[in-house]
Motif scaffolding. Structure first.
Motif, mmCIF file in Angstrom:
data_model
loop_
_atom_site.group_PDB
_atom_site.id
_atom_site.type_symbol
_atom_site.label_atom_id
_atom_site.label_comp_id
_atom_site.label_asym_id
_atom_site.label_seq_id
_atom_site.Cartn_x
_atom_site.Cartn_y
_atom_site.Cartn_z
ATOM 1 N N LEU A 164 46.468 31.216 44.191
ATOM 2 C CA LEU A 164 45.196 32.215 43.960
ATOM 3 C C LEU A 164 44.884 32.848 44.944
ATOM 4 O O LEU A 164 45.026 34.284 45.850
ATOM 5 N N ASP A 165 44.438 32.395 46.134
ATOM 6 C CA ASP A 165 44.017 33.226 47.048
ATOM 7 C C ASP A 165 45.921 34.099 47.608
ATOM 8 O O ASP A 165 45.104 34.847 48.548
ATOM 9 N N GLU A 166 46.676 33.367 47.607
ATOM 10 C CA GLU A 166 47.909 34.391 48.230
ATOM 11 C C GLU A 166 47.914 35.876 47.214
ATOM 12 O O GLU A 166 48.141 36.337 47.442
ATOM 13 N N LEU A 167 47.681 35.247 45.932
ATOM 14 C CA LEU A 167 47.965 36.983 44.947
ATOM 15 C C LEU A 167 46.679 37.829 45.574
ATOM 16 O O LEU A 167 47.055 38.715 46.062
ATOM 17 N N PHE A 196 53.526 35.829 39.176
ATOM 18 C CA PHE A 196 53.106 35.474 40.650
ATOM 19 C C PHE A 196 52.872 36.986 40.643
ATOM 20 O O PHE A 196 51.767 37.913 40.113
ATOM 21 N N ASP A 197 54.059 38.375 39.614
ATOM 22 C CA ASP A 197 53.718 39.402 40.670
ATOM 23 C C ASP A 197 53.679 39.654 39.219
ATOM 24 O O ASP A 197 52.509 41.555 39.019
ATOM 25 N N ALA A 198 53.371 39.245 38.184
ATOM 26 C CA ALA A 198 53.512 40.059 37.148
ATOM 27 C C ALA A 198 51.419 39.998 36.828
ATOM 28 O O ALA A 198 51.019 40.942 35.967
ATOM 29 N N LEU A 199 51.234 38.745 37.391
ATOM 30 C CA LEU A 199 49.707 38.619 37.479
ATOM 31 C C LEU A 199 49.195 39.816 38.436
ATOM 32 O O LEU A 199 47.897 39.975 38.337
ATOM 33 N N ARG A 200 49.835 40.034 39.183
ATOM 34 C CA ARG A 200 49.498 40.961 40.656
ATOM 35 C C ARG A 200 49.106 42.240 39.855
ATOM 36 O O ARG A 200 47.923 42.864 40.155
ATOM 37 N N GLU A 201 49.885 42.480 38.840
ATOM 38 C CA GLU A 201 50.412 44.079 38.101
ATOM 39 C C GLU A 201 48.574 43.932 36.789
ATOM 40 O O GLU A 201 48.096 45.009 36.776
ATOM 41 N N THR A 211 47.724 39.585 48.605
ATOM 42 C CA THR A 211 48.497 40.768 48.008
ATOM 43 C C THR A 211 47.622 42.585 47.621
ATOM 44 O O THR A 211 48.529 43.630 47.263
ATOM 45 N N LEU A 212 46.604 42.023 47.318
ATOM 46 C CA LEU A 212 45.670 42.663 46.551
ATOM 47 C C LEU A 212 44.595 43.977 46.917
ATOM 48 O O LEU A 212 44.293 43.122 48.003
#
Length: 278
Positions: free
Chosen positions: A152-155, A119-124, A158-159
């Motif tokens: 996906l919505d949660e990700l 999840f965090d790798a995808l955010r970055e 955070t952006l």
């Protein structure tokens, strides 16, 4: 208590509790039976090189580096992406380029983990890559089941809001990175197309554009042998008998020469329209 992941760093105290001695640890490191990328961090031999380097740098593997290790499509990995726990650089200057990441993680990894959670790798990765590459990466993670649709919505929550356009373009039906990139090219042409279409007598094809043009993404891995090429040509022949034309751009052109692929598609579609007008 959570069990440590398979690729985890072991501390000296952990190994002492398991019966190791300091002398035994030194010998194991000298003989290659243990890796010691930094002080008080021991790894099993065979640990992925990127994980070893991230550990040596005092952090965890993240972003496109971690996603590529997990088999997720990323367009390019030109440096080692490492999430650091604090602002101290505890290692000598590395021999390879390092992209440092900071900030709070949304998924807390095991303390001994050498990588952040997907999840965090995808955010970055969304922030680090151009938009079209970020879309392809998210498509791949969804298709592989490494990210659930509801996450996906949660990700994206955070952006920053500017990434909302990437969210709208995600489509997990694409089965490879080049397919995702080709889908974006087709969208830019404003044509109607269907994804992963089953055609009787032909099989499943990547795209059908305007009801007549089949577009298949060919990669070296799956289409380089003569048997594969023979199968592809017979599929194209069967499709032609049904009135379809087929265009097969190669994956490297889709990834690195998208303007040429777009021009080819535009020419094919324009030629069909011109012939109908005449």
């Amino acid at each position: 208590m959570l069990s440590p992941p398979p690729d985890a760093a072991m501390r000296r105290s952990d190994l002492i509790q398991l019966g190791w001695t300091d002398r035994g640890l030194r010998r194991a490191v000298d003989e290659g039976r243990l890796l010691k990328p930094r002080d008080n961090a021991y790894l099993a031999p065979g640990t992925h090189t990127d994980l070893v380097d991230a550990c040596a740098h005092g952090g965890r593997l993240t972003c496109v580096s971690e996603l590529a290790r997990r088999g997720v499509f990323v367009l390019t990995v030109d440096s080692l992406h490492v999430h650091l726990h604090d602002a101290r650089d505890r290692t000598p200057k590395p021999s390879r380029r390092v992209r440092r990441h900071w900030g709070r993680l949304r998924r807390v990894p095991h303390p001994a983990s050498l990588a952040v959670e997907v999840f965090d790798a995808l955010r970055e990765a969304v922030r680090c890559q151009p938009p079209r590459a970020a879309v392809a990466t998210l498509d791949s993670a969804l298709h592989l089941g490494l990210l659930a649709t509801h996450e996906l919505d949660e990700l994206f929550a955070t952006l920053p809001g500017r990434y909302a356009v990437v969210h709208r373009l995600v489509d997990e039906r694409c089965e490879s990175g080049p397919e995702s990139l080709l889908r974006l090219i087709l969208r830019s042409l404003g044509v109607h197309f269907d994804v992963q279409v089953a055609i009787s007598g032909v099989g499943r094809v990547d795209f059908v554009v305007d009801g007549w043009l089949i577009v298949e993404c060919d990669s070296f891995e799956h289409h380089s042998s003569w048997d594969a090429q023979r199968r592809d040509r017979r599929r194209d022949q069967a499709a032609a008998a049904l009135g379809y034309a087929t265009y097969r751009p190669i994956a490297e052109d889709i990834m690195w020469r998208p303007e040429e692929v777009r021009a080819a598609l535009a020419g094919l579609l324009r030629g069909r329209t011109d012939r109908r007008a005449r």
